[in-house]
Design a protein around this motif. Structure first.
Motif, PDB file in Angstrom:
ATOM      1  N   GLY A   1     -20.336  -6.269  64.150  1.00  0.00           N
ATOM      2  CA  GLY A   1     -19.995  -4.708  64.095  1.00  0.00           C
ATOM      3  C   GLY A   1     -20.593  -3.774  65.108  1.00  0.00           C
ATOM      4  N   GLY A   2     -20.613  -2.330  64.819  1.00  0.00           N
ATOM      5  CA  GLY A   2     -21.027  -1.653  65.840  1.00  0.00           C
ATOM      6  C   GLY A   2     -22.378  -1.692  66.296  1.00  0.00           C
ATOM      7  N   PHE A   3     -23.292  -1.889  65.466  1.00  0.00           N
ATOM      8  CA  PHE A   3     -24.516  -2.189  65.780  1.00  0.00           C
ATOM      9  C   PHE A   3     -25.174  -3.249  67.049  1.00  0.00           C
ATOM     10  CE2 PHE A   3     -25.338   0.252  61.931  1.00  0.00           C
ATOM     11  CZ  PHE A   3     -26.297   1.352  62.529  1.00  0.00           C
ATOM     12  N   ARG A   4     -24.065  -4.222  66.930  1.00  0.00           N
ATOM     13  CA  ARG A   4     -24.175  -5.350  67.879  1.00  0.00           C
ATOM     14  C   ARG A   4     -23.580  -4.937  69.135  1.00  0.00           C
ATOM     15  NH1 ARG A   4     -20.906 -10.507  69.385  1.00  0.00           N
ATOM     16  NH2 ARG A   4     -22.421 -11.519  70.476  1.00  0.00           N
ATOM     17  N   ARG A   5     -22.734  -3.924  69.247  1.00  0.00           N
ATOM     18  CA  ARG A   5     -22.303  -3.035  70.271  1.00  0.00           C
ATOM     19  C   ARG A   5     -23.477  -2.063  71.106  1.00  0.00           C
ATOM     20  NH1 ARG A   5     -17.794  -2.368  67.260  1.00  0.00           N
ATOM     21  NH2 ARG A   5     -17.927  -0.103  67.731  1.00  0.00           N
ATOM     22  N   GLY A   6     -24.208  -2.177  70.246  1.00  0.00           N
ATOM     23  CA  GLY A   6     -25.495  -1.262  70.795  1.00  0.00           C
ATOM     24  C   GLY A   6     -25.320   0.222  70.304  1.00  0.00           C
ATOM     25  N   LYS A   7     -24.615   0.408  69.513  1.00  0.00           N
ATOM     26  CA  LYS A   7     -24.479   1.821  68.713  1.00  0.00           C
ATOM     27  C   LYS A   7     -25.789   1.826  68.253  1.00  0.00           C
ATOM     28  CE  LYS A   7     -20.964   3.185  66.453  1.00  0.00           C
ATOM     29  NZ  LYS A   7     -19.738   3.314  65.471  1.00  0.00           N
ATOM     30  N   ASP A   8     -26.209   3.359  68.210  1.00  0.00           N
ATOM     31  CA  ASP A   8     -27.407   3.937  67.616  1.00  0.00           C
ATOM     32  C   ASP A   8     -27.099   4.146  66.187  1.00  0.00           C
ATOM     33  OD1 ASP A   8     -29.076   3.945  69.908  1.00  0.00           O
ATOM     34  OD2 ASP A   8     -28.331   5.826  70.528  1.00  0.00           O
ATOM     35  N   PHE A   9     -25.865   4.565  65.754  1.00  0.00           N
ATOM     36  CA  PHE A   9     -25.481   4.905  64.360  1.00  0.00           C
ATOM     37  C   PHE A   9     -24.300   4.012  64.169  1.00  0.00           C
ATOM     38  CE2 PHE A   9     -28.315   8.537  65.961  1.00  0.00           C
ATOM     39  CZ  PHE A   9     -29.028   8.586  64.750  1.00  0.00           C
ATOM     40  N   GLY A  10     -24.042   4.230  62.583  1.00  0.00           N
ATOM     41  CA  GLY A  10     -22.860   3.368  62.270  1.00  0.00           C
ATOM     42  C   GLY A  10     -22.410   3.757  60.819  1.00  0.00           C
ATOM     43  N   HIS A  11     -21.486   3.591  60.441  1.00  0.00           N
ATOM     44  CA  HIS A  11     -20.861   3.987  59.065  1.00  0.00           C
ATOM     45  C   HIS A  11     -21.448   3.119  57.950  1.00  0.00           C
ATOM     46  CE1 HIS A  11     -17.418   1.478  58.657  1.00  0.00           C
ATOM     47  NE2 HIS A  11     -17.420   1.794  57.456  1.00  0.00           N
ATOM     48  N   ASP A  12     -21.651   1.799  58.513  1.00  0.00           N
ATOM     49  CA  ASP A  12     -21.936   0.746  57.741  1.00  0.00           C
ATOM     50  C   ASP A  12     -22.982  -0.338  58.809  1.00  0.00           C
ATOM     51  OD1 ASP A  12     -19.942  -0.655  59.094  1.00  0.00           O
ATOM     52  OD2 ASP A  12     -18.922  -1.522  57.313  1.00  0.00           O
ATOM     53  N   VAL A  13     -23.383  -1.410  57.872  1.00  0.00           N
ATOM     54  CA  VAL A  13     -23.940  -2.579  58.535  1.00  0.00           C
ATOM     55  C   VAL A  13     -23.027  -3.582  58.301  1.00  0.00           C
ATOM     56  CG1 VAL A  13     -26.096  -3.502  59.411  1.00  0.00           C
ATOM     57  CG2 VAL A  13     -26.169  -1.231  58.304  1.00  0.00           C
ATOM     58  N   ASP A  14     -22.926  -4.425  59.320  1.00  0.00           N
ATOM     59  CA  ASP A  14     -22.070  -5.679  59.330  1.00  0.00           C
ATOM     60  C   ASP A  14     -22.831  -6.832  59.712  1.00  0.00           C
ATOM     61  OD1 ASP A  14     -19.140  -4.253  58.995  1.00  0.00           O
ATOM     62  OD2 ASP A  14     -20.041  -3.415  60.993  1.00  0.00           O
ATOM     63  N   PHE A  15     -22.881  -7.780  58.728  1.00  0.00           N
ATOM     64  CA  PHE A  15     -23.270  -9.308  59.092  1.00  0.00           C
ATOM     65  C   PHE A  15     -22.367 -10.426  58.862  1.00  0.00           C
ATOM     66  CE2 PHE A  15     -26.648  -6.344  57.564  1.00  0.00           C
ATOM     67  CZ  PHE A  15     -27.860  -6.449  58.467  1.00  0.00           C
TER      68      PHE A  15
ATOM     69  N   SER B   1     -15.175  -3.120  69.340  1.00  0.00           N
ATOM     70  CA  SER B   1     -14.616  -2.266  68.536  1.00  0.00           C
ATOM     71  C   SER B   1     -12.899  -2.456  67.945  1.00  0.00           C
ATOM     72  CB  SER B   1     -14.431  -0.834  69.250  1.00  0.00           C
ATOM     73  OG  SER B   1     -13.406  -1.117  70.298  1.00  0.00           O
ATOM     74  N   ARG B   2     -12.408  -1.796  67.066  1.00  0.00           N
ATOM     75  CA  ARG B   2     -11.125  -2.010  66.686  1.00  0.00           C
ATOM     76  C   ARG B   2     -10.155  -2.336  67.752  1.00  0.00           C
ATOM     77  NH1 ARG B   2     -10.621   0.452  60.718  1.00  0.00           N
ATOM     78  NH2 ARG B   2     -12.566  -0.094  60.209  1.00  0.00           N
ATOM     79  N   GLN B   3     -10.356  -1.101  68.598  1.00  0.00           N
ATOM     80  CA  GLN B   3      -9.406  -1.239  70.008  1.00  0.00           C
ATOM     81  C   GLN B   3      -9.695  -2.478  70.690  1.00  0.00           C
ATOM     82  OE1 GLN B   3      -7.233   1.331  69.737  1.00  0.00           O
ATOM     83  NE2 GLN B   3      -6.150   0.307  71.520  1.00  0.00           N
TER      84      GLN B   3
ATOM     85  N   GLY C   1     -14.255 -11.528  66.248  1.00  0.00           N
ATOM     86  CA  GLY C   1     -13.575 -10.527  65.341  1.00  0.00           C
ATOM     87  C   GLY C   1     -14.030  -9.263  64.901  1.00  0.00           C
ATOM     88  N   TRP C   2     -15.432  -9.811  64.204  1.00  0.00           N
ATOM     89  CA  TRP C   2     -16.203  -8.526  63.553  1.00  0.00           C
ATOM     90  C   TRP C   2     -16.777  -7.648  64.484  1.00  0.00           C
ATOM     91  CZ3 TRP C   2     -17.169  -7.443  57.986  1.00  0.00           C
ATOM     92  CH2 TRP C   2     -16.152  -7.859  57.573  1.00  0.00           C
ATOM     93  N   SER C   3     -16.996  -8.135  65.840  1.00  0.00           N
ATOM     94  CA  SER C   3     -17.964  -7.176  66.787  1.00  0.00           C
ATOM     95  C   SER C   3     -17.374  -5.921  67.195  1.00  0.00           C
ATOM     96  CB  SER C   3     -18.487  -8.285  67.929  1.00  0.00           C
ATOM     97  OG  SER C   3     -19.025  -9.031  67.347  1.00  0.00           O
TER      98      SER C   3
HETATM   99  N1  DCT Z   1     -12.232  -4.770  62.339  1.00  0.00           N
HETATM  100  C1  DCT Z   1     -10.870  -5.013  63.005  1.00  0.00           C
HETATM  101  N2  DCT Z   1      -9.869  -4.314  62.476  1.00  0.00           N
HETATM  102  C2  DCT Z   1     -10.009  -3.414  61.366  1.00  0.00           C
HETATM  103  C3  DCT Z   1     -11.436  -3.359  60.453  1.00  0.00           C
HETATM  104  C4  DCT Z   1     -12.345  -4.137  61.248  1.00  0.00           C
HETATM  105  O1  DCT Z   1     -10.997  -5.553  63.701  1.00  0.00           O
HETATM  106  N3  DCT Z   1      -9.006  -3.113  60.688  1.00  0.00           N
HETATM  107  C5  DCT Z   1     -13.497  -5.415  63.097  1.00  0.00           C
HETATM  108  C6  DCT Z   1     -13.938  -4.561  64.206  1.00  0.00           C
HETATM  109  C7  DCT Z   1     -15.337  -3.956  63.790  1.00  0.00           C
HETATM  110  C8  DCT Z   1     -15.748  -4.840  62.690  1.00  0.00           C
HETATM  111  O2  DCT Z   1     -14.553  -5.400  62.082  1.00  0.00           O
HETATM  112  C9  DCT Z   1     -16.613  -3.847  61.502  1.00  0.00           C
HETATM  113  O3  DCT Z   1     -15.721  -2.942  61.077  1.00  0.00           O
HETATM  114  P1  DCT Z   1     -16.284  -1.314  61.071  1.00  0.00           P
HETATM  115  O4  DCT Z   1     -17.712  -1.540  60.197  1.00  0.00           O
HETATM  116  O5  DCT Z   1     -15.211  -0.697  60.317  1.00  0.00           O
HETATM  117  O6  DCT Z   1     -16.530  -0.977  62.704  1.00  0.00           O
HETATM  118  P2  DCT Z   1     -17.666  -0.635  63.380  1.00  0.00           P
HETATM  119  O7  DCT Z   1     -17.113  -0.786  64.934  1.00  0.00           O
HETATM  120  O8  DCT Z   1     -18.986  -1.282  63.083  1.00  0.00           O
HETATM  121  O9  DCT Z   1     -18.003   1.018  63.281  1.00  0.00           O
HETATM  122  P3  DCT Z   1     -19.192   1.603  62.561  1.00  0.00           P
HETATM  123  O10 DCT Z   1     -20.306   1.422  63.576  1.00  0.00           O
HETATM  124  O11 DCT Z   1     -18.612   2.971  62.195  1.00  0.00           O
HETATM  125  O12 DCT Z   1     -19.661   0.948  61.283  1.00  0.00           O
END
Ligand code: DCT
Ligand code: MG
Length: 478
Positions: free
Chosen positions: A301-315, A421-423, A417-419
């Motif tokens: 997720g976002g933290f793997r992309r080097g973001k300083d903050f996120g809305h959650d933590v993904d593993f 960003s969505r875009q 797929g989980w890294s």
């Molecule tokens: N993802 C995706 N399509 C979605 C939802 C999620 O491809 N509809 C992928 C991309 C990011 C990853 O899953 C984790 O999702 P989030 O936690 O929502 O995104 P994030 O980039 O980790 O953002 P944040 O830092 O806010 O958690």
């Protein structure tokens, strides 16, 4: 420092005829006019760097005036440099970028509009770091995208998201409309918004949306965990305008996720810091390892992309032995429950069926076992302490955590797929489909021409199959 000091000796002595600009045919960057600040740099270094920049096709101005677009300084503190510039002879400072010398030196091209044709329409062919040079525009586009999403207009919503994503990838700030003309994914509407912002510093259309009641309420409702645009709209249509309206309405049935969303609203609507993500990593690591010592745990997720903050933590959690991952998540959940830190858990068992690949609709969400959690994180577990409000003395906070558990032979696809960003993910799949006749999702990559699956053990394998240059996770902030 410039990495390639290639100035021929003879040219080192400055020629008066070329004092302020290189010969016409050598100018590569028409829109950029540099001014090098002598303070701290010193005269001889300034003249050396001036020559070097000119040899690379930059126009360097000898005096600071309103034609200057970029100020280059040895002083890395932009704020003190601005203060110094303001005290100088130019009273009405032009719109300028202040560049640290190392920025210019590390990559001279990065300071200037890249040739437009090199910006791809696909986010997976662009490198987008967390440094957004066009936040003023991308924030506006995101409001417009969201407002269209609230009106169920998927097309324009996606168009604004794409436009924002293109601008995020630029290593320079848009300063006039002309430079955007050759950029992909910027339609007429986006251009109008950019023009408005360039002229007035903000967009009237965006201001209007921001002050619109319906937008505000839908934004508020969708900020609750478990509440999407559809539910928010339903509540709005029933005349509900606040959380207390929703909670007081007898006919509204909140599901378990939404109940937890309201219960922990204050905590989980506050950003999670890197230190908190790290602390959660330690907790999950300990839990996973207690069950399967050789388990694989990866922050994504976002933290793997080097973001300083996120809305959650993904593993991602898995095991080197295929099939052994099947009971991993439920065991982790049990353990977190025993520890008394599991505030909420929605577990989805795996529905992954290899024989059903490729699925007709290669969906965004995958079929692997996963869980959406809210965990209790103690202040003492976080280096530097929790992100809490001044008056908050509880000593803990609730945090959203997602875990996904693919079989190890699908690890690379899941990681990619989980890294995000969505875009970036959207465009990877679109690129695969449109440019390669391939289907990509979190499970697999399928070549429609060869009618076969392409195996991968690393993300690099997948990029290679797609004929894409590898993009590092920290360059995927599209
Ligand atoms: N993802 C995706 N399509 C979605 C939802 C999620 O491809 N509809 C992928 C991309 C990011 C990853 O899953 C984790 O999702 P989030 O936690 O929502 O995104 P994030 O980039 O980790 O953002 P944040 O830092 O806010 O958690
Ligand atoms: Mg995330």
């Amino acid at each position: 420092m410039f990495h390639t000091p290639i100035v021929p000796r003879a040219r080192k002595r400055s020629r008066p005829a070329e004092a302020s600009a290189p010969r016409r045919e050598r100018v590569k960057f028409e829109d950029v006019r540099l001014y090098l600040v002598e303070r701290k740099m010193g005269r001889s270094r300034r003249s050396f760097l001036t020559e070097l920049a000119r040899s690379k096709g930059f126009i360097v101005e000898d005096v600071l005036s309103d034609v200057v677009t970029h100020v280059v300084s040895e002083d890395s503190q932009a704020s003190s440099l601005w203060a110094w510039l303001k005290g100088g002879p130019v009273k009405n400072l032009p719109v300028m970028h202040v560049l640290d010398i190392d920025t210019l030196a590390a990559s001279p091209e990065a300071t200037t509009p890249t040739p437009m044709s090199t910006v791809s329409q696909y986010a997976c062919q662009r490198r987008t770091t967390t440094k957004n040079n066009n936040k003023i525009f991308t924030d506006a586009f995101e409001v417009l995208a969201e407002s269209h999403e609230f009106n169920d207009m998927e097309g324009p919503c996606l168009a604004f998201r794409r436009a924002a994503s293109v601008l995020k990838s630029l290593p320079w700030t848009v300063q006039n409309l002309r430079v955007t003309e050759d950029l992909p994914c910027l339609g007429e509407h986006s251009m109008c918004v950019i023009e408005e912002i360039l002229q007035h510093g903000h967009s009237f259309e965006v201001e209007k949306i921001l002050s619109d009641e319906r937008y505000q309420i839908l934004k508020l409702f969708t900020s609750v965990f478990g509440v999407g645009p559809k539910t928010a709209e339903k509540w709005y249509r029933r005349g509900l305008r606040s959380f207390s309206d929703v909670l007081a309405e007898p006919d509204i049935h909140l599901n378990r996720m939404q109940q937890s969303g309201f219960l922990h609203y204050g905590d989980i609507s506050r950003a999670v810091s890197k230190a908190e993500a790290q602390a959660l990593g330690n907790i999950i690591d300990e839990a996973v390892r207690a069950i399967t010592p050789d388990a694989i745990l990866t922050l994504t997720g976002g933290f793997r992309r080097g973001k300083d903050f996120g809305h959650d933590v993904d593993f991602i959690v898995t095991t080197p032995q295929l099939g052994k991952e099947e009971r991993l998540l439920t065991s982790v959940i049990d353990r977190l429950k025993q520890q008394g830190i599991l505030l909420y858990c929605e577990y989805q068992a795996s529905t992954f069926d290899e024989s059903k690949l490729p699925s007709h609709r290669f969906e965004a969400m995958d079929h692997f076992a996963k869980c959406f959690l809210i965990l209790r994180l103690e202040d003492s577990q976080v280096e530097g302490g929790l992100q809490t409000a001044e008056e908050d003395r509880r000593g803990w906070r609730a945090v959203r955590v997602d875990l996904v558990s693919p079989p190890v032979d699908r690890y690379a696809f899941t990681l990619l797929g989980w890294s995000g960003s969505r875009q970036f993910e959207r465009d990877l799949r679109r690129f695969a489909r449109m440019e390669r006749r391939m289907l990509l999702d979190n499970h697999a990559l399928y070549d429609k021409t060869k009618k076969e699956f392409l195996a991968a053990t690393t993300e690099k394998d997948i990029f290679a199959h797609l004929g894409l240059e590898y993009i590092e996770p920290w360059q995927r902030n599209a």
